[in-house]
Design an enzyme around this catalytic site. Sequence first.
Site, PDB file in Angstrom:
ATOM      1  N   GLY A 180      -4.961   5.730   1.106  1.00 24.35           N
ATOM      2  CA  GLY A 180      -6.361   5.414   0.803  1.00 24.35           C
ATOM      3  C   GLY A 180      -7.308   6.049   1.816  1.00 24.35           C
ATOM      4  O   GLY A 180      -8.403   6.505   1.467  1.00 24.35           O
ATOM      5  N   ASP A 228      -6.070  -5.308   8.231  1.00 22.03           N
ATOM      6  CA  ASP A 228      -4.676  -4.932   7.945  1.00 22.03           C
ATOM      7  C   ASP A 228      -3.657  -5.933   8.494  1.00 22.03           C
ATOM      8  O   ASP A 228      -2.466  -5.828   8.188  1.00 22.03           O
ATOM      9  CB  ASP A 228      -4.374  -3.545   8.553  1.00 22.03           C
ATOM     10  CG  ASP A 228      -5.124  -2.445   7.807  1.00 22.03           C
ATOM     11  OD1 ASP A 228      -5.501  -2.666   6.642  1.00 22.03           O
ATOM     12  OD2 ASP A 228      -5.334  -1.367   8.403  1.00 22.03           O
ATOM     13  N   ARG A 248      -2.836  -7.833  -1.583  1.00 22.89           N
ATOM     14  CA  ARG A 248      -2.115  -8.470  -0.468  1.00 22.89           C
ATOM     15  C   ARG A 248      -2.274  -9.983  -0.472  1.00 22.89           C
ATOM     16  O   ARG A 248      -1.360 -10.707  -0.065  1.00 22.89           O
ATOM     17  CB  ARG A 248      -2.582  -7.899   0.874  1.00 22.89           C
ATOM     18  CG  ARG A 248      -2.030  -6.523   1.118  1.00 22.89           C
ATOM     19  CD  ARG A 248      -2.336  -5.980   2.497  1.00 22.89           C
ATOM     20  NE  ARG A 248      -1.679  -4.684   2.646  1.00 22.89           N
ATOM     21  CZ  ARG A 248      -2.069  -3.733   3.467  1.00 22.89           C
ATOM     22  NH1 ARG A 248      -3.133  -3.911   4.231  1.00 22.89           N
ATOM     23  NH2 ARG A 248      -1.413  -2.592   3.531  1.00 22.89           N
TER      24      ARG A 248
HETATM   25  C1  S3P Z   1      -8.891   2.418   7.641  1.00 22.36           C
HETATM   26  C2  S3P Z   1      -9.771   1.444   7.290  1.00 22.36           C
HETATM   27  C3  S3P Z   1      -9.413   0.186   6.637  1.00 22.36           C
HETATM   28  C4  S3P Z   1      -7.914  -0.094   6.759  1.00 22.36           C
HETATM   29  C5  S3P Z   1      -7.074   1.109   6.515  1.00 22.36           C
HETATM   30  C6  S3P Z   1      -7.437   2.247   7.457  1.00 22.36           C
HETATM   31  C7  S3P Z   1      -9.390   3.662   8.266  1.00 22.36           C
HETATM   32  O1  S3P Z   1      -9.770   0.242   5.274  1.00 22.36           O
HETATM   33  O2  S3P Z   1      -7.542  -1.130   5.871  1.00 22.36           O
HETATM   34  O3  S3P Z   1      -5.699   0.791   6.682  1.00 22.36           O
HETATM   35  O4  S3P Z   1      -8.592   4.413   8.836  1.00 22.36           O
HETATM   36  O5  S3P Z   1     -10.604   3.892   8.190  1.00 22.36           O
HETATM   37  P1  S3P Z   1     -11.261  -0.156   4.822  1.00 22.36           P
HETATM   38  O6  S3P Z   1     -12.163   0.539   5.734  1.00 22.36           O
HETATM   39  O7  S3P Z   1     -11.436   0.303   3.422  1.00 22.36           O
HETATM   40  O8  S3P Z   1     -11.312  -1.654   4.945  1.00 22.36           O
END
Ligand code: S3P
Length: 432
Positions: free
Chosen positions: A92, A315, A346
């Site tokens: 993501g 997380d 989750r």
């Molecule tokens: C991340 C931001 C978080 C986190 C992901 C890594 C990042 O997501 O959950 O594992 O590296 O910017 P969100 O910013 O969408 O909450």
Amino acid sequence: MISYSIKEGLNGNPVIPGDKSISHRSIIIPSISNGVCEINNILKSEDVLHTLNAFKSMGVQIKEKEKKITVFGKGLNSLKEPKKSIYLGNSGTSARLLTGLLSSQPFRSILKGDESLSKRPMERISDPLSKMNARINTTNGSLPLMIEGSKLIPSEIELQIPSAQIKSGLLLASLNIIGETKIIENSITRDHTEIMLESFGANIEIEKKDGKKLIKLVGGKELNSKNIEVPNDLSSSAFFIVSALINKNSNIILKNINNNPTRNGVILALKKMGAKIELFNQRYSNNENICDIEVTSSDLYGCELGEEFADLMIDEYPILAVAAAFAKSPSIFRGLKELKVKESDRLKLILLNLQNCGVKCKTEDDDLYIYPSNHYEIKKNEIQTDFDHRIAMAFCIMGSKIGPLKIEDAESINTSFPTFRNEFNMLGGKIL
Ligand code: S3P
């Protein structure tokens, strides 16, 4: 994978891999900067390798040698149109950050992902980018996504969802916009992108007031590369920290852990629960706060965490929920809406799997309630993970107390912590 209960505690100094968030940014930002960047201790997990291959496919020269990676950056407008669609697996972070960056590059690109990533919401990044005139077509709001790169206009965007991925995507898009872009964050999220952009010489200004943040970025300025030492990942450490806390006769020391104040909610939460956790050797590296951490078995008590914690440790709720199941009193964790749109739902899987392990718990709206007991009867010994690495690792730790637990689809752990099983077993854990 089967996780067995352990009789002795956990002891030793595990090697924790490099921080995942910083590793992604260590490839992305040097790839569009001028000069050579040597990255030490980068996390070589599937997620990060997808980011790395994406930039190789856009013509960036990247050399890999064991734990060191060298990125030869040629500036803001040096990326080439990829010949094929870019495949990002389960990541993501790669998807949101690249959507932003590529929307202001002068070519077309197509982003794809695995089954789980293709279900995750992408309008949260394409909508604010559209306000800057970006041309992005999603597939029913998700990947595959087609980006018709174009000249974007400087804008003022107030983030509607607390998300470092969205904020970072917008900042990366703004680097190539002539004029000042303003981003307003109403709750503070991890700031690795701002830290790295500032140290690479971006024209970025940050104002913080009443828990809010205004980021101003004037685009069009070339960035200058620097070497990067990636600190070790606190999110990965959290699994061993909790296992050491809940198993008697444990004492572990974790070294060079990222302790960025926008990320360390899990330490604050566990300390609130009575955890014996000592942070020492606090220092800075590449403007990131790092430290060593000593953890000793502890009697934990339940606690109530408000939604402000969610931004500081989104997380870590799967593993915190496991810790709460072994506390001496109930816990309530509030405001966990964002947990539903991670690598899996989750919130649903924490509930389902804890209940399978005999733990009394419930959700009300977006709040999670856990009522611990000192004896658990496992109903069904299979843990459903929906290919989510953090659910898999959290329930391996549950197994270290009440196992054996069979963790389904545990190969997902490779997305963030390929050495998890080995390191855990070296400490005295038993995962086969
Ligand atoms: C991340 C931001 C978080 C986190 C992901 C890594 C990042 O997501 O959950 O594992 O590296 O910017 P969100 O910013 O969408 O909450």
